[in-house]
Scaffold this motif. Structure first.
Motif, PDB file in Angstrom:
ATOM      1  N   GLU A  29       0.828  -1.215   0.000  1.00 52.72           N
ATOM      2  CA  GLU A  29       0.000   0.000   0.000  1.00 52.72           C
ATOM      3  C   GLU A  29       0.857   1.257   0.000  1.00 52.72           C
ATOM      4  O   GLU A  29       0.468   2.274  -0.570  1.00 52.72           O
ATOM      5  CB  GLU A  29      -0.934   0.008   1.212  1.00 52.72           C
ATOM      6  CG  GLU A  29      -2.056  -0.997   1.107  1.00 52.72           C
ATOM      7  CD  GLU A  29      -2.994  -0.944   2.299  1.00 52.72           C
ATOM      8  OE1 GLU A  29      -3.053   0.106   2.981  1.00 52.72           O
ATOM      9  OE2 GLU A  29      -3.673  -1.952   2.552  1.00 52.72           O
ATOM     10  N   GLN A  30       2.006   1.217   0.645  1.00 51.76           N
ATOM     11  CA  GLN A  30       2.962   2.324   0.667  1.00 51.76           C
ATOM     12  C   GLN A  30       4.335   1.754   0.310  1.00 51.76           C
ATOM     13  O   GLN A  30       4.828   0.863   1.002  1.00 51.76           O
ATOM     14  CB  GLN A  30       3.029   2.967   2.058  1.00 51.76           C
ATOM     15  CG  GLN A  30       1.711   3.525   2.554  1.00 51.76           C
ATOM     16  CD  GLN A  30       1.363   4.833   1.865  1.00 51.76           C
ATOM     17  OE1 GLN A  30       2.184   5.739   1.777  1.00 51.76           O
ATOM     18  NE2 GLN A  30       0.141   4.929   1.373  1.00 51.76           N
ATOM     19  N   THR A  47       2.091   4.842  -3.900  1.00 50.18           N
ATOM     20  CA  THR A  47       1.054   3.833  -3.756  1.00 50.18           C
ATOM     21  C   THR A  47       0.958   3.101  -5.093  1.00 50.18           C
ATOM     22  O   THR A  47       1.474   3.594  -6.105  1.00 50.18           O
ATOM     23  CB  THR A  47      -0.309   4.477  -3.444  1.00 50.18           C
ATOM     24  OG1 THR A  47      -0.706   5.272  -4.579  1.00 50.18           O
ATOM     25  CG2 THR A  47      -0.252   5.356  -2.190  1.00 50.18           C
TER      26      THR A  47
END
Length: 139
Positions: A29-30, A47
């Motif tokens: 996600e990151q 992202t």
């Protein structure tokens, strides 16, 4: 999938522009993206959606480019990739008007895979080489 398979699939599907939605499966996600720009180290957080947008920008600038992995080495959770990307200058790039001439990017990166997803990478691109090609193509 092994880290090597994850990174290879990332290049074949996402980085190539073929299947940008697959970024959601292959990237955390990151993702910490460590970059060298004019000899300065910069880290940005990406992202999967940001990365897909980044590839779309490359397609707008260089059309349907070809991407060839020249070397891929894996050790533990890290995978090194060196690639050659060839596109056609079809959109404005850093103030350079399109010329419809080829532009070649040579780059390499080390990707770190965690929990089956790319979590971090360190990338180096021959930015000066790209700029010189854009400059030469304007003549």
């Amino acid at each position: 999938m092994t880290p090597e398979q994850i990174v290879r699939t990332f290049f074949e599907e996402v980085r190539s522009g073929r299947n940008l939605d697959y970024a959601n499966t292959l990237m955390a996600e990151q993702v910490l993206a460590h970059q060298v720009i004019s000899e300065e180290e910069v880290t940005v957080t990406r992202t999967p959606s940001d990365y897909a947008d980044h590839v779309r920008e490359m397609i707008e600038a260089y059309g349907d480019f070809s991407l060839q992995i020249q070397e891929l080495l894996a050790q533990g959770d890290k995978v090194y990739v060196r690639w050659r990307q060839v596109g056609t200058h079809v959109g404005e790039v850093d103030g350079y008007a399109p010329t419809n001439l080829p532009v070649i990017e040579i780059a390499s990166a080390v990707y770190r895979v965690e929990n089956g997803r790319i979590a971090e990478y360190w990338i180096q691109i021959d930015r000066l080489g790209i700029e010189k090609q854009l400059e030469r193509n304007q003549s």
